[in-house]
Design a protein around this motif. Structure first.
Motif, mmCIF file in Angstrom:
data_model
loop_
_atom_site.group_PDB
_atom_site.id
_atom_site.type_symbol
_atom_site.label_atom_id
_atom_site.label_comp_id
_atom_site.label_asym_id
_atom_site.label_seq_id
_atom_site.Cartn_x
_atom_site.Cartn_y
_atom_site.Cartn_z
ATOM 1 N N LYS A 79 -2.746 11.429 8.167
ATOM 2 C CA LYS A 79 -1.424 11.969 8.464
ATOM 3 C C LYS A 79 -1.442 13.455 8.801
ATOM 4 C CE LYS A 79 -0.062 12.993 3.734
ATOM 5 N NZ LYS A 79 0.912 12.761 2.689
ATOM 6 N N ARG A 123 7.693 12.818 7.771
ATOM 7 C CA ARG A 123 6.876 11.725 8.301
ATOM 8 C C ARG A 123 7.523 10.374 8.005
ATOM 9 N NH1 ARG A 123 2.693 15.093 5.808
ATOM 10 N NH2 ARG A 123 1.412 15.976 7.458
ATOM 11 N N ASP A 126 4.043 5.671 7.725
ATOM 12 C CA ASP A 126 2.640 5.681 8.133
ATOM 13 C C ASP A 126 2.125 7.067 8.497
ATOM 14 O OD1 ASP A 126 1.440 2.896 8.204
ATOM 15 O OD2 ASP A 126 3.401 2.592 9.127
ATOM 16 N N GLY A 127 2.978 8.067 8.441
ATOM 17 C CA GLY A 127 2.532 9.428 8.747
ATOM 18 C C GLY A 127 2.899 9.921 10.127
ATOM 19 N N HIS A 128 3.597 9.128 10.942
ATOM 20 C CA HIS A 128 4.046 9.609 12.245
ATOM 21 C C HIS A 128 4.977 10.794 12.010
ATOM 22 C CE1 HIS A 128 2.331 6.200 14.418
ATOM 23 N NE2 HIS A 128 2.826 5.419 13.486
#
Length: 138
Positions: A79, A123, A126-128
């Motif tokens: 991430k 985020r 999933d860390g997008h």
């Protein structure tokens, strides 16, 4: 006037594909936290969303196919290493921050004043990476 005959994108729309590890968690985040609208769902492994006039397609991980033989769809591995991010221009960054934080968005820092701009980042599950940014003309 543009030359419509040489434009390969007449009457087209751009969709961003994001690979997610947990469709239920991502669906809840995008719909309940961000306010995206579900356009279409495909059997639990893909979901089309309309968000701020844009299309986002959430998909679960997958391997190569005949039309992309060497391509693997995977969620972000780290991430903190970003190759894609969204910036959302808002009227009031601090107010938007408070609303999103109240809905469960996990911010990296509170809004920071950077002169003509106040911004902060959060985020998805999933860390997008997402940025909300308020620009003030000087």
């Amino acid at each position: 006037m543009s030359d419509q005959q040489n434009n390969p994108f007449v009457d087209s729309a751009l969709t961003t594909i994001l690979v997610v590890s947990d469709m239920a968690a991502s669906k809840a985040f995008y719909v309940e936290v961000l306010g995206a609208e579900i356009f279409r769902e495909y059997g639990g492994d893909s979901l089309v969303l309309e968000f701020l006039g844009n299309w986002i397609l959430l998909v679960t991980p997958g391997g190569p196919t005949q039309d992309k033989p060497d391509t693997h769809f995977i969620p972000p591995a780290d991430k903190n290493s970003v190759s894609h991010a969204y910036t959302i221009r808002v009227k009031d960054c601090k107010k938007s921050y408070e609303i999103l934080k109240g809905k469960g968005a996990d911010f990296i820092t509170p809004p920071m004043d950077r002169g003509a701009e106040t911004r902060c980042f959060f985020r998805d599950p999933d860390g997008h990476l997402f940025e909300i940014s308020e620009y003030r003309a000087s």
